[in-house]
Motif scaffolding. Structure first.
Motif, PDB file in Angstrom:
ATOM      1  N   VAL A  82       0.866  -1.177   0.000  1.00 20.65           N
ATOM      2  CA  VAL A  82       0.000   0.000   0.000  1.00 20.65           C
ATOM      3  C   VAL A  82       0.903   1.227   0.000  1.00 20.65           C
ATOM      4  O   VAL A  82       2.050   1.176   0.452  1.00 20.65           O
ATOM      5  CB  VAL A  82      -0.966   0.024   1.208  1.00 20.65           C
ATOM      6  CG1 VAL A  82      -1.869  -1.192   1.207  1.00 20.65           C
ATOM      7  CG2 VAL A  82      -0.201   0.094   2.533  1.00 20.65           C
ATOM      8  N   VAL A  83       0.368   2.338  -0.511  1.00 19.31           N
ATOM      9  CA  VAL A  83       1.150   3.572  -0.651  1.00 19.31           C
ATOM     10  C   VAL A  83       0.453   4.678   0.120  1.00 19.31           C
ATOM     11  O   VAL A  83      -0.772   4.846   0.033  1.00 19.31           O
ATOM     12  CB  VAL A  83       1.302   3.964  -2.137  1.00 19.31           C
ATOM     13  CG1 VAL A  83       2.074   5.265  -2.270  1.00 19.31           C
ATOM     14  CG2 VAL A  83       1.996   2.847  -2.906  1.00 19.31           C
TER      15      VAL A  83
ATOM     16  N   THR B 168      -9.080  -2.209   1.003  1.00 20.38           N
ATOM     17  CA  THR B 168      -8.597  -3.559   1.286  1.00 20.38           C
ATOM     18  C   THR B 168      -7.709  -3.534   2.515  1.00 20.38           C
ATOM     19  O   THR B 168      -6.880  -2.638   2.670  1.00 20.38           O
ATOM     20  CB  THR B 168      -7.779  -4.102   0.094  1.00 20.38           C
ATOM     21  OG1 THR B 168      -8.547  -4.012  -1.099  1.00 20.38           O
ATOM     22  CG2 THR B 168      -7.379  -5.544   0.327  1.00 20.38           C
ATOM     23  N   LEU B 169      -7.912  -4.527   3.384  1.00 22.50           N
ATOM     24  CA  LEU B 169      -6.985  -4.735   4.494  1.00 22.50           C
ATOM     25  C   LEU B 169      -6.271  -6.062   4.289  1.00 22.50           C
ATOM     26  O   LEU B 169      -6.748  -6.925   3.545  1.00 22.50           O
ATOM     27  CB  LEU B 169      -7.701  -4.673   5.841  1.00 22.50           C
ATOM     28  CG  LEU B 169      -8.741  -5.745   6.200  1.00 22.50           C
ATOM     29  CD1 LEU B 169      -8.090  -6.983   6.817  1.00 22.50           C
ATOM     30  CD2 LEU B 169      -9.763  -5.177   7.173  1.00 22.50           C
ATOM     31  N   TYR B 170      -5.130  -6.211   4.942  1.00 21.90           N
ATOM     32  CA  TYR B 170      -4.311  -7.396   4.749  1.00 21.90           C
ATOM     33  C   TYR B 170      -3.908  -7.975   6.101  1.00 21.90           C
ATOM     34  O   TYR B 170      -3.617  -7.237   7.048  1.00 21.90           O
ATOM     35  CB  TYR B 170      -3.027  -7.058   3.965  1.00 21.90           C
ATOM     36  CG  TYR B 170      -3.276  -6.500   2.588  1.00 21.90           C
ATOM     37  CD1 TYR B 170      -3.425  -7.339   1.495  1.00 21.90           C
ATOM     38  CD2 TYR B 170      -3.364  -5.127   2.390  1.00 21.90           C
ATOM     39  CE1 TYR B 170      -3.646  -6.824   0.224  1.00 21.90           C
ATOM     40  CE2 TYR B 170      -3.580  -4.595   1.127  1.00 21.90           C
ATOM     41  CZ  TYR B 170      -3.732  -5.450   0.056  1.00 21.90           C
ATOM     42  OH  TYR B 170      -3.948  -4.934  -1.203  1.00 21.90           O
ATOM     43  N   GLN B 171      -3.904  -9.308   6.145  1.00 21.17           N
ATOM     44  CA  GLN B 171      -3.360 -10.028   7.297  1.00 21.17           C
ATOM     45  C   GLN B 171      -2.131 -10.796   6.832  1.00 21.17           C
ATOM     46  O   GLN B 171      -2.164 -11.489   5.809  1.00 21.17           O
ATOM     47  CB  GLN B 171      -4.385 -10.992   7.893  1.00 21.17           C
ATOM     48  CG  GLN B 171      -3.834 -11.788   9.078  1.00 21.17           C
ATOM     49  CD  GLN B 171      -4.851 -12.736   9.675  1.00 21.17           C
ATOM     50  OE1 GLN B 171      -6.050 -12.563   9.484  1.00 21.17           O
ATOM     51  NE2 GLN B 171      -4.380 -13.748  10.369  1.00 21.17           N
TER      52      GLN B 171
ATOM     53  N   ILE C  61      -2.191  -7.279  11.088  1.00 15.84           N
ATOM     54  CA  ILE C  61      -3.004  -6.761   9.999  1.00 15.84           C
ATOM     55  C   ILE C  61      -2.646  -5.298   9.779  1.00 15.84           C
ATOM     56  O   ILE C  61      -2.124  -4.632  10.668  1.00 15.84           O
ATOM     57  CB  ILE C  61      -4.513  -6.907  10.275  1.00 15.84           C
ATOM     58  CG1 ILE C  61      -4.913  -6.061  11.492  1.00 15.84           C
ATOM     59  CG2 ILE C  61      -4.905  -8.351  10.480  1.00 15.84           C
ATOM     60  CD1 ILE C  61      -6.412  -5.943  11.660  1.00 15.84           C
ATOM     61  N   PHE C  62      -2.931  -4.799   8.586  1.00 11.67           N
ATOM     62  CA  PHE C  62      -2.751  -3.382   8.288  1.00 11.67           C
ATOM     63  C   PHE C  62      -3.734  -2.997   7.184  1.00 11.67           C
ATOM     64  O   PHE C  62      -4.214  -3.844   6.433  1.00 11.67           O
ATOM     65  CB  PHE C  62      -1.307  -3.073   7.867  1.00 11.67           C
ATOM     66  CG  PHE C  62      -0.814  -3.843   6.670  1.00 11.67           C
ATOM     67  CD1 PHE C  62      -0.988  -3.366   5.379  1.00 11.67           C
ATOM     68  CD2 PHE C  62      -0.167  -5.063   6.840  1.00 11.67           C
ATOM     69  CE1 PHE C  62      -0.530  -4.064   4.287  1.00 11.67           C
ATOM     70  CE2 PHE C  62       0.299  -5.783   5.741  1.00 11.67           C
ATOM     71  CZ  PHE C  62       0.109  -5.277   4.464  1.00 11.67           C
ATOM     72  N   GLY C  63      -4.030  -1.706   7.131  1.00 15.39           N
ATOM     73  CA  GLY C  63      -4.948  -1.186   6.119  1.00 15.39           C
ATOM     74  C   GLY C  63      -6.393  -1.135   6.547  1.00 15.39           C
ATOM     75  O   GLY C  63      -7.265  -0.802   5.739  1.00 15.39           O
ATOM     76  N   GLU C  64      -6.674  -1.446   7.847  1.00 19.47           N
ATOM     77  CA  GLU C  64      -8.076  -1.533   8.266  1.00 19.47           C
ATOM     78  C   GLU C  64      -8.779  -0.181   8.289  1.00 19.47           C
ATOM     79  O   GLU C  64      -9.997  -0.098   8.071  1.00 19.47           O
ATOM     80  CB  GLU C  64      -8.173  -2.218   9.635  1.00 19.47           C
ATOM     81  CG  GLU C  64      -7.625  -1.419  10.815  1.00 19.47           C
ATOM     82  CD  GLU C  64      -6.140  -1.576  11.004  1.00 19.47           C
ATOM     83  OE1 GLU C  64      -5.638  -1.135  12.058  1.00 19.47           O
ATOM     84  OE2 GLU C  64      -5.490  -2.128  10.097  1.00 19.47           O
TER      85      GLU C  64
ATOM     86  N   ALA D 256       0.180   5.276   5.760  1.00 20.46           N
ATOM     87  CA  ALA D 256       1.608   4.972   5.644  1.00 20.46           C
ATOM     88  C   ALA D 256       1.817   4.060   4.439  1.00 20.46           C
ATOM     89  O   ALA D 256       0.865   3.468   3.918  1.00 20.46           O
ATOM     90  CB  ALA D 256       2.142   4.310   6.909  1.00 20.46           C
ATOM     91  N   THR D 257       3.052   3.973   4.005  1.00 12.24           N
ATOM     92  CA  THR D 257       3.435   3.027   2.962  1.00 12.24           C
ATOM     93  C   THR D 257       3.902   1.736   3.630  1.00 12.24           C
ATOM     94  O   THR D 257       4.645   1.773   4.605  1.00 12.24           O
ATOM     95  CB  THR D 257       4.559   3.606   2.092  1.00 12.24           C
ATOM     96  OG1 THR D 257       4.069   4.760   1.399  1.00 12.24           O
ATOM     97  CG2 THR D 257       5.047   2.587   1.066  1.00 12.24           C
ATOM     98  N   VAL D 258       3.454   0.620   3.100  1.00  9.15           N
ATOM     99  CA  VAL D 258       3.868  -0.687   3.623  1.00  9.15           C
ATOM    100  C   VAL D 258       4.620  -1.406   2.514  1.00  9.15           C
ATOM    101  O   VAL D 258       4.083  -1.604   1.418  1.00  9.15           O
ATOM    102  CB  VAL D 258       2.661  -1.516   4.098  1.00  9.15           C
ATOM    103  CG1 VAL D 258       3.133  -2.871   4.620  1.00  9.15           C
ATOM    104  CG2 VAL D 258       1.890  -0.772   5.177  1.00  9.15           C
ATOM    105  N   ARG D 259       5.874  -1.790   2.807  1.00 15.22           N
ATOM    106  CA  ARG D 259       6.739  -2.430   1.814  1.00 15.22           C
ATOM    107  C   ARG D 259       7.170  -3.798   2.311  1.00 15.22           C
ATOM    108  O   ARG D 259       7.496  -3.974   3.491  1.00 15.22           O
ATOM    109  CB  ARG D 259       7.966  -1.559   1.548  1.00 15.22           C
ATOM    110  CG  ARG D 259       8.960  -2.174   0.561  1.00 15.22           C
ATOM    111  CD  ARG D 259      10.127  -1.238   0.332  1.00 15.22           C
ATOM    112  NE  ARG D 259       9.686  -0.003  -0.295  1.00 15.22           N
ATOM    113  CZ  ARG D 259      10.363   1.129  -0.269  1.00 15.22           C
ATOM    114  NH1 ARG D 259      11.510   1.187   0.404  1.00 15.22           N
ATOM    115  NH2 ARG D 259       9.906   2.197  -0.872  1.00 15.22           N
TER     116      ARG D 259
END
Length: 493
Positions: A371-372, A379-382, A410-413, A424-427
């Motif tokens: 995510v950027v 969308t959220l991700y686990q 998880i992130f993006g919730e 935030a950006t997640v790489r």
């Protein structure tokens, strides 16, 4: 001349040397051009020797030559100090003239040659000009010996006048020489190869070779030809390639990447992806190409595609699907992953099954941005496996890593439940497998069970309050605002 060492002269010479060292140290501390010591020190040494020579050596017959050597050493030292005082020392001043190094060297050479002729002509009583001009053999020898040096000298002057490059540029000369320009001197140019070696080339060779110049920070265009399956529609394929380029940290945002259909083949469609990067070296291109091709592979896998090959092999699959392939994670496996979620772990098995049926597991490549920051998202991700870095843009514009997450985080919730842009950006720090949950995957369950909305809102509020260290009052206010937004999104109230 005295027979004994002259202590007064020795003290004066020592004092001058100490003074020169002190001035040099002060320049170094003040981050200025350091005072040159070599020629002044040689001049002081010659003066001390000259002043303390025994009478048997410093006789009237040798005095002429000794005085000439002393005068030459003083002239060269004075010339070097003048260049330092008027050209190198004021270099930090922006409005002060900064002549190129090759012109400074050429001026020093010309003035030094003139001083030498004057000293030999006047002090040593040697007619140098007449000696050279009247001796045809000597003239021929000097001309032949200096032929290559003169070619390099005049080529260096032309390179400085034409100015095809400056120090710091990256050059490609022909097909076999490349590197960063370290310096341009009277006779040669020094290049620093990307592997660390220093390449010294005569200026005449630099003038004759075909030259490609790149500025230190680009931008430089790179073209990649990529074969994709003929069944993948070209519009979708070009969009996929552009998304990959936009999420690579090695690709510049401006100029923007471009993707076009390049050619048709019997087994694939070839696309041309044009991107821009800062690093003009072959190593920089290899890094960029490797990252993009790796990210394209993972992006194709996430949509059920593969890189095509000209030779296809057909065989029947025996046994169950390989569980390591994210697309093949079955419902029970996804339900078990979701049950470990810090957000959905309190839901019943039936409720988890409703959500799991709509989710999927996907993979991301090392270095890929999942995510950027500031982008919209639903969308959220686990995290199932692997590790990711959370990167924030600071007030000064710098990017700082603020956290690292692993399974089952998880992130993006917040983008899913509060319609906020990505904070935030997640790489991906390594190859990662993630469980993807979209907003529409949750809608059927939350519409039919409004009580779950309150449960999720409370869980999200507690997670955010702990992360941001909110006060109870701020936590309660943000929790109420989040609940209102979630009810509006999923329940319609």
């Amino acid at each position: 001349m005295p027979e004994m060492l002259d202590s007064g002269v020795l003290l004066q010479g020592l004092g001058l040397e100490v003074l020169l060292l002190a001035i040099r140290l002060l320049c170094v501390r003040a981050q200025l051009a350091p005072l040159p010591l070599r020629l002044p020190s040689v001049a002081i040494l010659i003066w001390l020797v000259h002043a303390n020579l025994p009478a048997s050596i410093a006789n009237e017959q040798n005095q002429l030559w000794l005085d000439s050597v002393l005068l030459l050493s003083r002239s060269y030292a004075g010339l070097q100090l003048m260049f330092w005082l008027f050209l190198e020392l004021p270099s930090p001043i922006s409005w002060w003239a900064h002549p190129p190094k090759i012109l400074r060297d050429l001026s020093a050479l010309a003035i030094g040659a003139a001083l030498t002729l004057v000293v030999l002509q006047q002090a040593a009583k040697i007619n140098v000009v007449g000696l050279v001009t009247t001796s045809a053999i000597l003239t021929a020898v000097i001309g032949l010996a200096a032929q290559e040096a003169l070619k390099d000298l005049f080529a260096g002057i032309m390179l400085r006048v034409d100015n095809p490059f400056v120090e710091g540029d990256y050059l490609e000369l022909g097909d076999d020489v490349n590197g960063w320009v370290d310096s341009l001197t009277l006779l040669s140019t020094r290049l620093r190869h990307v592997h660390g070696a220093v390449i010294t080339l005569p200026n005449s060779m630099m003038w004759q070779k075909n030259m490609r110049r790149f500025s230190p920070k680009g931008p430089i265009a790179r073209e990649l030809h990529i074969h994709l399956d003929r069944e993948l529609p070209p519009n979708e394929a070009t969009k996929l390639l552009l998304r990959v380029a936009e999420r690579s940290h090695l690709v510049l945002k401006k100029p923007e990447p471009q993707a076009i259909v390049y050619a048709y083949h019997d087994y694939a469609i070839t696309y041309e992806l044009e991107v821009w990067q800062e690093d003009p070296t072959d190593i920089g291109y290899d890094d960029l190409r490797g990252e993009l091709l790796s990210m394209i592979w993972y992006s194709l896998e996430r949509i059920g595609q593969r890189v095509p090959f000209p030779v296809q092999e057909y065989k029947r699959r025996h046994g169950p699907a390989i569980p390591e392939e994210p697309q093949e994670f079955n419902l029970q496996q996804r339900l078990a992953i979701l049950s470990k979620s810090p957000l959905f772990g309190n839901l019943s098995d039936e409720q988890l099954a409703d959500i799991s049926a709509l989710t999927r597991c996907i993979r991301f490549a090392e270095g890929e941005q999942i995510v950027v920051e500031n982008e919209e998202g639903d969308t959220l991700y686990q995290i199932v496996s692997g590790q990711v870095a959370v990167i924030k843009t600071m007030a000064e514009g710098d990017h700082q890593e603020v956290a690292r997450l692993g399974a089952p985080a998880i992130f993006g919730e917040m983008s899913v439940f509060n319609e906020e842009p990505r904070s935030a950006t997640v790489r991906a720090l390594e190859q990662c497998v993630l469980l993807e949950v979209e907003r529409n995957d949750l809608r059927p369950l939350l519409e039919s069970h409004p009580a779950i909305v309150e449960q999720l809102a409370q869980s999200i509020s507690e997670r955010r309050a702990a992360l941001l260290k909110l006060t109870p009052e701020t936590k309660a206010k943000q929790g109420n605002d989040l609940l209102d937004t979630m009810l509006r999104l999923f329940v319609g109230s």
